[in-house]
Design an enzyme around this catalytic site. Structure first.
Site, PDB file in Angstrom:
ATOM      1  CB  SER A   1       7.505  11.712  15.763  1.00  0.00           C
ATOM      2  OG  SER A   1       8.333  10.906  14.746  1.00  0.00           O
TER       3      SER A   1
ATOM      4  CE  LYS B   1      10.833  11.842  20.365  1.00  0.00           C
ATOM      5  NZ  LYS B   1      10.217  12.302  19.223  1.00  0.00           N
TER       6      LYS B   1
ATOM      7  CB  SER C   1      10.299   9.046  16.904  1.00  0.00           C
ATOM      8  OG  SER C   1      10.199  10.720  17.149  1.00  0.00           O
TER       9      SER C   1
END
Length: 485
Positions: free
Chosen positions: A178, A79, A154
């Site tokens: 997330s 990420k 996210s």
């Protein structure tokens, strides 16, 4: 079968038996990225040359007879808020558009020690603020199961990459759901670890008391393997906890006979779709067939959790993001006349709408005259939520809930309705507020063939129990075959 279709556990075994090379696996995944990522948009940066070099180095070590870890040679995506030295790390924001970290996050150092292969960095909501990956400054990520729908957020880029075969597994971060919510939307497995079990050093902070890095994969054992590699005490992070962490993937025991599974009524109420309720309760009945006992429990503070979460998270974001002022690093506006104007223009131009919204909310609840009315009450609510979970675990071993109220919504459908967007986190934020571990696993599809996820919540540091429970369901249903879109 194409190598990118296999799980990390399967590939690790093949590598150990020298049936395949890391270079072959990495090329397979890179070819998959080249074929599909233009339409999915999971990656912000792909480091093909670096990945192939790492893979070749691992293959050389294996040829020399070196003892290697189970993760050695497995291509992973990271990420884009986890610092990776020499690789652009932007948090999907204009503010950090050209930032290249001079150091590695602790989790990256741990993975390097395991000889993993880094494919690149994955798209996300800007500074991890969002539930759909529509808030990225650079592009939107699409759900591989339906390109008109969001992958969640996210960590939407991480979930989409794993679901599409563009990464064998991935790291995400979870502040209020997330990892788990996009795992649910994309039909994969995602773990939010116990707060303090994984170092946050090198994770660009959103809300420091809630943030936690975690693994995402296509099987329970994949996630357990990756978690085993990244957990542990870190002297760089004072919130990380010193304790013994086993090799979780090696210790999985998918036997739930006698296990007490709590079913909280508050998680099956208004706002949760009938199809999601049915799928999760069907999963609960499958656990009964396996010998587990279902126990009705209550978590009465659940209704206050979302408000408490957004107050606490926004307050911490207001403080953490104050460092992005155009002075030391990151984006700097031009045409300013003085320091105050530099701050104002840089932050106005560098941050997106959702980030600015949360900074303003956080600054407001921390301001004189409002601190007691909002932030202080939210912290008291946090203690109440923690106490209610503690009491619940006196009567059950794990708690089973839906991961998200519904399946993936269409791109643009909720972008202008912030309340509806925030409601996507209503079933996950309690876990972060209480600092507990939770895992999302696929438990079916809805009438549109979109994945549905169920969430298993455990007491602090009960990750092994969660892996055992999740693996029992996975084995019972014959694996998560919808996990590769």
């Amino acid at each position: 079968m194409e190598l990118y279709r296999l799980t990390a556990t399967e590939l690790s075994s093949m590598l150990a038996d020298k049936k395949v090379s890391s270079a072959e696996i990495t090329r397979s995944v890179l070819d998959r990225i080249a074929a599909r990522d233009e339409e999915i948009g999971a990656y912000l940066t792909v480091d093909a040359d670096g990945a192939l070099k790492q893979a070749a180095a691992v293959d050389e070590k294996r040829m020399q007879g070196e003892s290697l870890s189970p993760l050695a040679g497995i291509p992973l995506g990271i990420k884009d808020n986890i610092c990776t030295r020499g690789l652009r790390t932007t948090c999907a924001s204009r503010m950090l558009e050209n930032f290249v970290p001079p150091y590695n996050a602790t989790v990256i150092e741990k993975l390097l020690a395991q000889d993993y292969v880094c494919l690149g960095t994955l798209n996300m909501d800007e500074f991890a603020m969002g539930s759909s990956t529509e808030n990225s400054y650079f592009k939107k990520t699409r759900n591989p199961h339906d390109l008109e729908r969001v992958p969640g957020g996210s960590s939407g880029g991480s979930a989409a990459a794993v679901a599409a075969g563009e990464a064998i597994a991935a790291l995400g971060s979870d502040t209020g759901g997330s990892i788990r919510q996009p795992a649910s939307y994309c039909g994969i497995v995602g773990l939010k670890p116990t707060y303090g079990s994984v170092s946050r050093y090198g994770l660009v902070a959103f809300a420091s008391s809630l943030d936690q890095i975690g693994p995402m994969g296509r099987s329970v054992s994949d996630v357990a393997m990756l978690y085993s590699a990244i957990c542990g005490k870190d002297p760089h992070d004072v919130t990380s906890v010193r304790r013994e962490y086993p090799a979780f993937d090696k210790a999985i025991n998918p036997d739930v006979k006698g296990l007490k599974i709590g079913i909280p009524a508050e998680y099956f109420g208004e706002g949760v779709s009938d199809e999601v309720k049915t799928a999760v309760m069907n999963a609960a009945r499958e656990y009964e067939k396996l010998g587990a006992q279902l126990v009705e429990i209550s978590l009465p503070s659940t209704g206050y959790a979302l408000a408490a979460y957004y107050i606490i998270a926004s307050a911490e974001a207001s403080s953490n993001l104050a460092r992005f002022d155009g002075v030391k690093y990151g984006y700097r506006a031009s045409g300013y006349k003085n320091l105050e104007e530099l701050y104002e223009k840089t932050r106005s131009e560098g941050f997106g709408a959702e980030v600015k919204r949360r900074i303003m909310l956080g600054t407001y609840v921390l301001s004189s005259g409002y601190y007691d009315a909002y932030y202080k009450k939210a912290k008291f609510t946090q203690m109440l939520i923690q106490e209610h979970f503690r009491k619940a675990f006196e009567s059950c071993d794990v708690i089973l809930t839906p991961t998200a109220p519904d399946t993936a919504f269409k791109i643009g459908e909720n972008i202008n309705d912030q309340i509806k967007m925030y409601m996507n986190d209503i079933l996950t934020v309690t876990v972060n507020i209480a600092g507990l571990p939770a895992i999302s696993i696929p438990c079916g599809t809805d009438s549109k063939k979109l994945p549905i996820g169920c969430q298993l919540i455990g007491a602090k540091f009960s990750e092994q129990t969660l892996f055992n429970t999740a693996a029992a369901y996975e084995a019972h249903v014959g694996g998560f075959d919808l996990a590769l879109a």
